[in-house]
Design an enzyme around this catalytic site. Sequence first.
Site, PDB file in Angstrom:
ATOM      1  N   LYS A   1     -36.130 -26.464  23.996  1.00 36.80           N
ATOM      2  CA  LYS A   1     -36.672 -26.456  25.103  1.00 36.80           C
ATOM      3  C   LYS A   1     -35.694 -26.461  26.534  1.00 36.80           C
ATOM      4  O   LYS A   1     -36.034 -27.249  27.432  1.00 36.80           O
ATOM      5  CB  LYS A   1     -37.468 -27.789  24.970  1.00 36.80           C
ATOM      6  CG  LYS A   1     -38.470 -27.864  24.112  1.00 36.80           C
ATOM      7  CD  LYS A   1     -39.271 -26.761  23.989  1.00 36.80           C
ATOM      8  CE  LYS A   1     -40.244 -26.248  25.247  1.00 36.80           C
ATOM      9  NZ  LYS A   1     -41.116 -25.111  24.889  1.00 36.80           N
TER      10      LYS A   1
ATOM     11  N   THR B   1     -36.612 -19.230  26.069  1.00 35.30           N
ATOM     12  CA  THR B   1     -37.434 -18.086  26.173  1.00 35.30           C
ATOM     13  C   THR B   1     -37.076 -17.354  27.331  1.00 35.30           C
ATOM     14  O   THR B   1     -37.223 -15.894  27.453  1.00 35.30           O
ATOM     15  CB  THR B   1     -38.777 -18.395  26.114  1.00 35.30           C
ATOM     16  OG1 THR B   1     -38.769 -18.856  24.839  1.00 35.30           O
ATOM     17  CG2 THR B   1     -39.737 -17.100  26.022  1.00 35.30           C
TER      18      THR B   1
ATOM     19  N   HIS C   1     -30.749 -22.373  17.499  1.00 37.60           N
ATOM     20  CA  HIS C   1     -30.825 -23.516  18.256  1.00 37.60           C
ATOM     21  C   HIS C   1     -29.594 -24.691  17.417  1.00 37.60           C
ATOM     22  O   HIS C   1     -29.454 -25.746  17.666  1.00 37.60           O
ATOM     23  CB  HIS C   1     -32.136 -24.708  18.018  1.00 37.60           C
ATOM     24  CG  HIS C   1     -33.323 -24.019  18.886  1.00 37.60           C
ATOM     25  ND1 HIS C   1     -33.091 -23.579  20.307  1.00 37.60           N
ATOM     26  CD2 HIS C   1     -34.318 -23.800  18.305  1.00 37.60           C
ATOM     27  CE1 HIS C   1     -34.247 -23.229  20.629  1.00 37.60           C
ATOM     28  NE2 HIS C   1     -35.159 -23.391  19.608  1.00 37.60           N
TER      29      HIS C   1
ATOM     30  N   SER D   1     -40.427 -32.113  27.483  1.00 39.14           N
ATOM     31  CA  SER D   1     -40.703 -30.832  26.978  1.00 39.14           C
ATOM     32  C   SER D   1     -40.778 -30.582  25.562  1.00 39.14           C
ATOM     33  O   SER D   1     -41.770 -30.139  24.876  1.00 39.14           O
ATOM     34  CB  SER D   1     -39.858 -29.871  27.663  1.00 39.14           C
ATOM     35  OG  SER D   1     -40.447 -28.619  27.218  1.00 39.14           O
TER      36      SER D   1
ATOM     37  N   THR E   1     -39.207 -12.505  35.751  1.00 35.13           N
ATOM     38  CA  THR E   1     -38.769 -13.736  34.996  1.00 35.13           C
ATOM     39  C   THR E   1     -39.265 -14.954  35.647  1.00 35.13           C
ATOM     40  O   THR E   1     -38.550 -15.843  35.204  1.00 35.13           O
ATOM     41  CB  THR E   1     -37.413 -13.365  34.361  1.00 35.13           C
ATOM     42  OG1 THR E   1     -36.696 -13.338  35.785  1.00 35.13           O
ATOM     43  CG2 THR E   1     -37.203 -12.350  33.697  1.00 35.13           C
TER      44      THR E   1
ATOM     45  N   PHE F   1     -41.335 -18.332  36.184  1.00 38.34           N
ATOM     46  CA  PHE F   1     -42.341 -19.115  35.372  1.00 38.34           C
ATOM     47  C   PHE F   1     -43.812 -18.537  35.327  1.00 38.34           C
ATOM     48  O   PHE F   1     -44.279 -18.499  34.310  1.00 38.34           O
ATOM     49  CB  PHE F   1     -42.149 -20.488  35.819  1.00 38.34           C
ATOM     50  CG  PHE F   1     -42.883 -21.238  34.761  1.00 38.34           C
ATOM     51  CD1 PHE F   1     -42.295 -21.780  33.631  1.00 38.34           C
ATOM     52  CD2 PHE F   1     -44.352 -21.953  35.145  1.00 38.34           C
ATOM     53  CE1 PHE F   1     -43.207 -22.558  32.838  1.00 38.34           C
ATOM     54  CE2 PHE F   1     -44.989 -22.683  34.122  1.00 38.34           C
ATOM     55  CZ  PHE F   1     -44.366 -22.974  33.005  1.00 38.34           C
TER      56      PHE F   1
ATOM     57  N   ARG G   1     -45.357 -24.694  29.903  1.00 41.41           N
ATOM     58  CA  ARG G   1     -46.008 -26.067  30.266  1.00 41.41           C
ATOM     59  C   ARG G   1     -46.083 -26.405  31.967  1.00 41.41           C
ATOM     60  O   ARG G   1     -46.861 -25.926  32.544  1.00 41.41           O
ATOM     61  CB  ARG G   1     -45.530 -27.111  29.690  1.00 41.41           C
ATOM     62  CG  ARG G   1     -46.563 -28.462  29.529  1.00 41.41           C
ATOM     63  CD  ARG G   1     -45.949 -29.798  28.648  1.00 41.41           C
ATOM     64  NE  ARG G   1     -44.634 -29.877  29.174  1.00 41.41           N
ATOM     65  CZ  ARG G   1     -44.376 -30.990  29.951  1.00 41.41           C
ATOM     66  NH1 ARG G   1     -45.324 -31.440  30.747  1.00 41.41           N
ATOM     67  NH2 ARG G   1     -43.373 -31.204  30.465  1.00 41.41           N
TER      68      ARG G   1
END
Length: 319
Positions: A55, A59, A116, A146, A251, A253, A281
Site C-alpha cells: 500500500k 500499482t 513486497h 490503507s 497515471t 489517481f 480508495r
Amino acid sequence: MDPEMMESLKVMLQTRPEYGEIEGIPLVKTTCDIWDQIWRFKARSDDLLICTYPKAGTTWVQEIVDMIQQNGDVDKCRRAPCYARVPFIDLNPPKPFPSGLEEAEAMPSPRTIKSHLPVQLIPPSFWEQNCKVIYVARNAKDIMVSYYHFQKMNKGLAEPGTWSEYFDAFQNGKGESVRMQANEWERAATVPWGSWYDHVKGWWEAKDSRRILYIFYEDLKEDPRGEILKVAQFMGLELNEELLEKIILHTTFQAMKENPMANYTTLPSFIFDQSVSPFMRKGIVGDWKNHFTVAQNERFDQEYEKRMSGSSLRFRAEL
C-alpha cells in the site's frame, strides 16, 4: 478464467488463509510453502524490480513504468491487467493457478517484476545480476490505514481484526497467534510482510550499495513531473515534454481509478470485495487523520521516534 477453475478458487477462498514465517517475517502460508523456489529464482540482468511495503503506491509506479516502457501508448498499457503485466513473485495462489514465480519465469525479457519482500529476503540472483530496483516508500500512518482497508477486502489475506487491534499489530510489526482451544488457533490481527519500520529502513540502507532508486509516495503526489522524470532517467530512458504530460495524465489517481486494467475490478468479488473497500480508495496524503484517535496518534509518534532513531530516513505524513 475457466469457469471450473473460478468455482474452485471461490470455494478455496471461503476461508481466509493462514500465515507462516520466513526468518521472522509473516507471509501467507502458500508463499512459505514454495520459499525455496522463490529464494532460488533466477533473475535476468535486464529485469526491473519494483519493490514496496504493501500500500505504498505499488500499482501507481507499475503504471508509470509501463507507460514509460510503452512510450506512452495507452492501448498497449491496457493490453492486460496490471497483475498480469507485472508478475508478483511473492504470490502463490491455490493450484491450479500459477504462482507469480511461474508467471515471471514464463515471461520474455525484459521483465518488470513486483515484490513486497524486505531487502534481506530478496532472491540473491537480483543482486548477482546487478538488477535495477525501484523502491517506493510511504509514510507509516497512511500505510496503516490503507493496509487495514485492503486486508478487509482482500480474501487472499487474513482478516485484520478491529482497527484498534490492527493499530497494535502494525506497531508490533506482525501480530500474534492466540490459542483458543486444543488444536484450534485464531489468528489475531497480523500484518503480512512484517514491520514497516524494518522494511523501509532495510531498503534505505541498501540503496547506497545496490542499483536502487528510492522514491517517496509523498514526493510523487507533490511533484509527479519531477519524480516521473527521475524514474525514466533511472531506467535509462528520456521523455520529451509531450510524452511526459501524457504519462502524468494517465497515471493520476482518478485516471487509474477509472481504468479496469489498473483498478483490479477484473478480479471477481470473492477475491477482492470492492464493496467492502475499493482497491483505489483515496490516494491522498493525510487520510490517517480520519482514523487515528488523539491517543493513538500520541502512542504512534512515541513508537515512531524510538524505532526511527538514528536513521537519516525522513517521511512526511501531510503535505
